[in-house]
Design a protein around this motif. Structure first.
Motif, PDB file in Angstrom:
ATOM      1  N   ARG A  65       0.872  -1.173   0.171  1.00  0.00           N
ATOM      2  CA  ARG A  65       0.124   0.259   0.395  1.00  0.00           C
ATOM      3  C   ARG A  65       0.546   1.139  -0.121  1.00  0.00           C
ATOM      4  N   GLU A  66       1.248   1.657   0.977  1.00  0.00           N
ATOM      5  CA  GLU A  66       2.770   2.763   0.704  1.00  0.00           C
ATOM      6  C   GLU A  66       3.943   2.629  -0.274  1.00  0.00           C
ATOM      7  N   HIS A  67       4.118   1.245  -1.014  1.00  0.00           N
ATOM      8  CA  HIS A  67       4.984   1.481  -1.907  1.00  0.00           C
ATOM      9  C   HIS A  67       4.470   2.266  -2.985  1.00  0.00           C
ATOM     10  N   LEU A  68       3.295   1.400  -3.341  1.00  0.00           N
ATOM     11  CA  LEU A  68       2.538   1.936  -4.997  1.00  0.00           C
ATOM     12  C   LEU A  68       1.556   3.340  -4.232  1.00  0.00           C
ATOM     13  N   ALA A  69       1.603   3.832  -3.478  1.00  0.00           N
ATOM     14  CA  ALA A  69       1.061   4.658  -3.468  1.00  0.00           C
ATOM     15  C   ALA A  69       1.413   6.118  -3.650  1.00  0.00           C
ATOM     16  N   PRO A  70       2.236   6.344  -4.335  1.00  0.00           N
ATOM     17  CA  PRO A  70       2.715   7.359  -4.662  1.00  0.00           C
ATOM     18  C   PRO A  70       2.343   7.392  -6.466  1.00  0.00           C
ATOM     19  N   TRP A  71       2.219   6.281  -6.754  1.00  0.00           N
ATOM     20  CA  TRP A  71       2.294   5.276  -8.168  1.00  0.00           C
ATOM     21  C   TRP A  71       1.083   5.373  -8.703  1.00  0.00           C
ATOM     22  N   GLU A  72       0.536   5.321  -7.850  1.00  0.00           N
ATOM     23  CA  GLU A  72      -1.550   4.731  -8.700  1.00  0.00           C
ATOM     24  C   GLU A  72      -2.195   5.947  -7.620  1.00  0.00           C
ATOM     25  N   PRO A  73      -3.374   5.732  -8.522  1.00  0.00           N
ATOM     26  CA  PRO A  73      -4.848   6.353  -8.218  1.00  0.00           C
ATOM     27  C   PRO A  73      -5.005   6.292  -6.290  1.00  0.00           C
ATOM     28  N   LEU A  74      -5.936   7.207  -6.043  1.00  0.00           N
ATOM     29  CA  LEU A  74      -6.425   7.217  -4.002  1.00  0.00           C
ATOM     30  C   LEU A  74      -6.923   5.530  -4.278  1.00  0.00           C
ATOM     31  N   ARG A  75      -6.841   4.356  -3.174  1.00  0.00           N
ATOM     32  CA  ARG A  75      -7.650   4.326  -3.305  1.00  0.00           C
ATOM     33  C   ARG A  75      -8.416   3.995  -1.992  1.00  0.00           C
ATOM     34  N   SER A  76      -9.653   3.534  -2.335  1.00  0.00           N
ATOM     35  CA  SER A  76     -10.508   3.547  -1.014  1.00  0.00           C
ATOM     36  C   SER A  76     -10.114   2.178  -0.054  1.00  0.00           C
ATOM     37  N   GLU A  77     -10.792   1.922   1.490  1.00  0.00           N
ATOM     38  CA  GLU A  77     -10.212   1.094   1.769  1.00  0.00           C
ATOM     39  C   GLU A  77     -11.080  -0.139   1.246  1.00  0.00           C
ATOM     40  N   GLN A 108      -0.771  16.833 -17.235  1.00  0.00           N
ATOM     41  CA  GLN A 108      -1.967  16.751 -16.443  1.00  0.00           C
ATOM     42  C   GLN A 108      -2.416  15.436 -17.289  1.00  0.00           C
ATOM     43  N   TYR A 109      -1.394  14.329 -17.071  1.00  0.00           N
ATOM     44  CA  TYR A 109      -2.171  12.706 -18.088  1.00  0.00           C
ATOM     45  C   TYR A 109      -3.446  12.048 -16.565  1.00  0.00           C
ATOM     46  N   LEU A 110      -2.499  12.283 -15.634  1.00  0.00           N
ATOM     47  CA  LEU A 110      -3.830  10.892 -14.689  1.00  0.00           C
ATOM     48  C   LEU A 110      -3.350  11.334 -13.581  1.00  0.00           C
ATOM     49  N   ARG A 111      -4.785  11.899 -12.392  1.00  0.00           N
ATOM     50  CA  ARG A 111      -4.802  11.507 -10.924  1.00  0.00           C
ATOM     51  C   ARG A 111      -4.123  10.560 -10.521  1.00  0.00           C
ATOM     52  N   ILE A 112      -3.171  10.651 -10.642  1.00  0.00           N
ATOM     53  CA  ILE A 112      -1.794   9.909  -9.045  1.00  0.00           C
ATOM     54  C   ILE A 112      -1.725  10.771  -7.837  1.00  0.00           C
ATOM     55  N   ALA A 113      -2.679   9.725  -7.081  1.00  0.00           N
ATOM     56  CA  ALA A 113      -2.622  10.390  -5.481  1.00  0.00           C
ATOM     57  C   ALA A 113      -2.938  11.320  -5.339  1.00  0.00           C
ATOM     58  N   GLY A 114      -3.987  11.416  -5.653  1.00  0.00           N
ATOM     59  CA  GLY A 114      -4.938  12.363  -5.670  1.00  0.00           C
ATOM     60  C   GLY A 114      -5.265  14.105  -6.073  1.00  0.00           C
ATOM     61  N   SER A 115      -3.755  14.187  -7.239  1.00  0.00           N
ATOM     62  CA  SER A 115      -3.828  15.107  -8.292  1.00  0.00           C
ATOM     63  C   SER A 115      -3.436  15.230  -9.932  1.00  0.00           C
ATOM     64  N   TRP A 116      -3.550  15.374 -10.678  1.00  0.00           N
ATOM     65  CA  TRP A 116      -3.618  14.793 -11.531  1.00  0.00           C
ATOM     66  C   TRP A 116      -2.345  16.074 -12.371  1.00  0.00           C
ATOM     67  N   GLN A 117      -0.982  14.804 -12.625  1.00  0.00           N
ATOM     68  CA  GLN A 117       0.086  14.771 -12.668  1.00  0.00           C
ATOM     69  C   GLN A 117       0.694  14.888 -14.467  1.00  0.00           C
ATOM     70  N   ASP A 118       1.530  15.037 -14.635  1.00  0.00           N
ATOM     71  CA  ASP A 118       2.452  15.215 -15.815  1.00  0.00           C
ATOM     72  C   ASP A 118       3.084  13.619 -15.632  1.00  0.00           C
ATOM     73  N   HIS A 119       3.540  13.049 -16.968  1.00  0.00           N
ATOM     74  CA  HIS A 119       3.702  11.789 -16.759  1.00  0.00           C
ATOM     75  C   HIS A 119       4.529  11.293 -18.192  1.00  0.00           C
ATOM     76  N   ILE A 120       5.737  10.734 -18.610  1.00  0.00           N
ATOM     77  CA  ILE A 120       6.676  11.403 -19.333  1.00  0.00           C
ATOM     78  C   ILE A 120       6.483   9.587 -20.265  1.00  0.00           C
ATOM     79  N   LEU A 121       5.873   9.886 -21.579  1.00  0.00           N
ATOM     80  CA  LEU A 121       5.347   8.725 -22.416  1.00  0.00           C
ATOM     81  C   LEU A 121       6.937   8.089 -22.941  1.00  0.00           C
TER      82      LEU A 121
END
Length: 180
Positions: free
Chosen positions: A33-45, A161-174
């Motif tokens: 959970r903590e390991h993936l949190a910075p790289w994934e969408p917010l997750r509900s319980e 602003q490619y994907l909403r990750i960790a609660g905010s729209w974030q740029d991504h390198i393609l």
């Protein structure tokens, strides 16, 4: 791409996701959970429960049957140690898909991610007949970028602003890899 597992590296294997993976997948997500949190969408319980994973698996297997996604899990014995998927498969003149993956926090640095990407590239080319794979990483995800580059992917641009990750729209390198 049947249910048979294929060796990756060491004792790590890859296989198509099974309905019976709901509990082990929930455990893997909870453990990471903590390991993936910075790289994934917010997750509900609820996301971290076997019930939610069972529903997700049903959806993913439906897309697999339809031919638009290929959901794999990375396993070490009966323990799920990561996920690998091709999604948004497009046929016709495009012949492309998106690649996504993660590896368990306790298994990083062992070549599993690199081996998984090579497996996905080979399957995309030889079994699916795809021409191109695309992947996206957050600009500060240097580890994922190194794995993609080792697997022959090239950087092709920045998507604002490619994907909403960790609660905010974030740029991504393609990144992309041309397969044939």
């Amino acid at each position: 791409m049947t249910g048979n597992s294929i060796a990756l590296t060491g004792t790590a294997r890859v296989r198509v996701l099974h309905r019976s993976d709901a509990g082990p997948l929930a455990e893997a997500y909870l453990r990471n959970r903590e390991h993936l949190a910075p790289w994934e969408p917010l997750r509900s319980e609820d996301f971290f429960t076997a019930e939610a994973q069972a529903a997700s698996i049903e959806s993913k297997l439906g897309l697999f049957i339809a031919g638009s996604d290929v959901p794999w899990v990375l396993v070490d014995g009966s323990r799920i140690i990561g996920v690998l998927n091709l999604s948004g498969i497009v046929r016709g003149p495009f012949l492309s898909a998106h690649l996504g993956y993660w590896v368990d926090k306790d298994m990083t640095g062992r070549g599993i991610g690199s081996a998984a990407l090579e497996f996905a590239v080979d399957a995309a080319r030889s079994e699916l007949g795809l021409h191109r794979l695309q992947a996206a990483t957050l600009p500060h995800n240097a580890a994922s970028q190194r794995i993609l580059k080792r697997a022959g992917f090239e950087e092709i641009g920045l998507a604002a602003q490619y994907l909403r990750i960790a609660g905010s729209w974030q740029d991504h390198i393609l990144f992309q890899r041309i397969l044939c």
